[in-house]
Motif scaffolding. Structure first.
Motif, PDB file in Angstrom:
ATOM      1  N   ASP A  70      39.317  -4.691  69.687  1.00 16.01           N
ATOM      2  CA  ASP A  70      38.780  -3.395  69.293  1.00 16.01           C
ATOM      3  C   ASP A  70      38.888  -2.400  70.437  1.00 16.01           C
ATOM      4  N   LEU A  71      38.931  -1.131  70.063  1.00 17.13           N
ATOM      5  CA  LEU A  71      39.047  -0.039  71.019  1.00 17.13           C
ATOM      6  C   LEU A  71      38.378   1.180  70.412  1.00 17.13           C
ATOM      7  N   VAL A  72      37.548   1.864  71.190  1.00 23.36           N
ATOM      8  CA  VAL A  72      36.908   3.104  70.744  1.00 23.36           C
ATOM      9  C   VAL A  72      37.019   4.137  71.857  1.00 23.36           C
ATOM     10  N   ARG A  73      37.305   5.366  71.475  1.00 24.68           N
ATOM     11  CA  ARG A  73      37.368   6.485  72.412  1.00 24.68           C
ATOM     12  C   ARG A  73      36.545   7.623  71.832  1.00 24.68           C
ATOM     13  N   GLY A  74      35.825   8.293  72.699  1.00 22.67           N
ATOM     14  CA  GLY A  74      35.014   9.417  72.259  1.00 22.67           C
ATOM     15  C   GLY A  74      35.167  10.602  73.184  1.00 22.67           C
ATOM     16  N   THR A  75      35.267  11.787  72.606  1.00 27.20           N
ATOM     17  CA  THR A  75      35.363  13.014  73.388  1.00 27.20           C
ATOM     18  C   THR A  75      34.410  14.060  72.823  1.00 27.20           C
ATOM     19  N   PHE A  76      33.911  14.883  73.711  1.00 23.33           N
ATOM     20  CA  PHE A  76      33.071  15.998  73.288  1.00 23.33           C
ATOM     21  C   PHE A  76      33.962  17.140  72.804  1.00 23.33           C
ATOM     22  N   SER A  93      40.509 -17.270  69.346  1.00 20.54           N
ATOM     23  CA  SER A  93      39.633 -18.376  68.949  1.00 20.54           C
ATOM     24  C   SER A  93      40.471 -19.548  68.464  1.00 20.54           C
ATOM     25  N   LEU A  94      39.857 -20.719  68.515  1.00 21.61           N
ATOM     26  CA  LEU A  94      40.466 -21.938  68.011  1.00 21.61           C
ATOM     27  C   LEU A  94      39.361 -22.746  67.355  1.00 21.61           C
ATOM     28  N   ARG A  95      39.620 -23.214  66.132  1.00 23.30           N
ATOM     29  CA  ARG A  95      38.572 -23.899  65.368  1.00 23.30           C
ATOM     30  C   ARG A  95      39.173 -25.082  64.610  1.00 23.30           C
ATOM     31  N   TRP A  96      38.489 -26.203  64.639  1.00 23.38           N
ATOM     32  CA  TRP A  96      38.828 -27.360  63.814  1.00 23.38           C
ATOM     33  C   TRP A  96      37.824 -27.380  62.681  1.00 23.38           C
ATOM     34  N   GLN A  97      38.300 -27.453  61.440  1.00 25.29           N
ATOM     35  CA  GLN A  97      37.368 -27.407  60.323  1.00 25.29           C
ATOM     36  C   GLN A  97      37.809 -28.305  59.175  1.00 25.29           C
ATOM     37  N   THR A  98      36.788 -28.811  58.511  1.00 23.88           N
ATOM     38  CA  THR A  98      36.981 -29.545  57.266  1.00 23.88           C
ATOM     39  C   THR A  98      36.087 -28.874  56.235  1.00 23.88           C
ATOM     40  N   THR A  99      35.977 -29.456  55.058  1.00 24.98           N
ATOM     41  CA  THR A  99      35.090 -28.873  54.050  1.00 24.98           C
ATOM     42  C   THR A  99      33.622 -29.041  54.417  1.00 24.98           C
ATOM     43  N   ARG A 100      33.305 -29.965  55.344  1.00 26.40           N
ATOM     44  CA  ARG A 100      31.906 -30.223  55.705  1.00 26.40           C
ATOM     45  C   ARG A 100      31.551 -29.849  57.134  1.00 26.40           C
ATOM     46  N   LEU A 101      32.550 -29.673  58.021  1.00 26.54           N
ATOM     47  CA  LEU A 101      32.268 -29.481  59.442  1.00 26.54           C
ATOM     48  C   LEU A 101      33.236 -28.483  60.048  1.00 26.54           C
ATOM     49  N   SER A 102      32.728 -27.673  60.950  1.00 24.67           N
ATOM     50  CA  SER A 102      33.555 -26.707  61.662  1.00 24.67           C
ATOM     51  C   SER A 102      33.111 -26.679  63.124  1.00 24.67           C
ATOM     52  N   VAL A 103      34.058 -26.874  64.053  1.00 26.40           N
ATOM     53  CA  VAL A 103      33.763 -26.857  65.482  1.00 26.40           C
ATOM     54  C   VAL A 103      34.830 -26.011  66.159  1.00 26.40           C
ATOM     55  N   GLY A 104      34.405 -25.082  66.997  1.00 26.75           N
ATOM     56  CA  GLY A 104      35.396 -24.237  67.655  1.00 26.75           C
ATOM     57  C   GLY A 104      34.800 -23.425  68.777  1.00 26.75           C
ATOM     58  N   GLY A 105      35.605 -22.565  69.301  1.00 19.91           N
ATOM     59  CA  GLY A 105      35.165 -21.689  70.378  1.00 19.91           C
ATOM     60  C   GLY A 105      36.059 -20.469  70.453  1.00 19.91           C
ATOM     61  N   ASP A 106      35.609 -19.497  71.211  1.00 20.00           N
ATOM     62  CA  ASP A 106      36.432 -18.310  71.396  1.00 20.00           C
ATOM     63  C   ASP A 106      36.268 -17.764  72.800  1.00 20.00           C
ATOM     64  N   LEU A 107      37.244 -17.001  73.218  1.00 14.59           N
ATOM     65  CA  LEU A 107      37.238 -16.324  74.508  1.00 14.59           C
ATOM     66  C   LEU A 107      37.473 -14.846  74.253  1.00 14.59           C
ATOM     67  N   ARG A 108      36.756 -14.007  75.002  1.00 15.51           N
ATOM     68  CA  ARG A 108      36.934 -12.559  74.868  1.00 15.51           C
ATOM     69  C   ARG A 108      37.073 -11.953  76.250  1.00 15.51           C
ATOM     70  N   HIS A 109      37.919 -10.948  76.341  1.00 11.95           N
ATOM     71  CA  HIS A 109      38.117 -10.228  77.593  1.00 11.95           C
ATOM     72  C   HIS A 109      37.812  -8.752  77.349  1.00 11.95           C
ATOM     73  N   ALA A 110      36.980  -8.183  78.204  1.00 12.74           N
ATOM     74  CA  ALA A 110      36.714  -6.740  78.163  1.00 12.74           C
ATOM     75  C   ALA A 110      37.479  -6.091  79.309  1.00 12.74           C
ATOM     76  N   PHE A 111      38.257  -5.082  78.981  1.00 14.20           N
ATOM     77  CA  PHE A 111      39.062  -4.404  79.983  1.00 14.20           C
ATOM     78  C   PHE A 111      38.204  -3.428  80.782  1.00 14.20           C
ATOM     79  N   ALA A 112      38.715  -2.983  81.920  1.00 17.57           N
ATOM     80  CA  ALA A 112      37.982  -2.024  82.759  1.00 17.57           C
ATOM     81  C   ALA A 112      37.759  -0.730  81.988  1.00 17.57           C
TER      82      ALA A 112
END
Length: 115
Positions: A70-76, A93-112
């Motif tokens: 995502d990216l947002v910019r605002g100006t007056f 993200s990466l997730r292993w899932q079945t009809t009964r179980l879901s296990v996963g994780g994700d990584l996020r990077h925020a830029f300067a």
């Protein structure tokens, strides 16, 4: 994927007006680094524009990968960037899932954020 543009009349925004002593509320001398920020709130017409998206795909049986950003910019309206908006972000993200179980994780990077 979605994008947006909003014009906002009288957008409320803080402006750091200096530092004050937390015990007395008195202004701190210019150049000093000790103190609590003094925020003054004002209203100005503004425009916010942004884009955000997310996608997922099954790699193999039970394994799902995804990306998000995502990216947002605002100006007056009278010029200048809106302060304190979030930085652009990108993640996966990466997730292993079945009809009964879901296990996963994700990584996020925020830029300067220099605006």
């Amino acid at each position: 994927l979605s994008g947006y543009a909003n014009r906002i009349r009288d957008f409320i925004t803080p402006t750091i007006a200096g530092l004050v002593d937390p015990a007395t509320g008195a202004p701190v001398a210019p150049g000093a680094t000790d103190g609590v920020p003094l925020n003054r709130f004002g209203q100005r017409d503004a425009t916010l524009r942004g884009v955000e998206g997310q996608a997922e795909a099954a790699l193999v049986s039970h394994l799902v990968a995804g990306v998000v950003g995502d990216l947002v910019r605002g100006t007056f309206a009278d010029g200048g960037a809106i302060p304190f908006l979030p930085a652009a972000r990108l993640g996966g993200s990466l997730r292993w899932q079945t009809t009964r179980l879901s296990v996963g994780g994700d990584l996020r990077h925020a830029f300067a954020q220099s605006r």
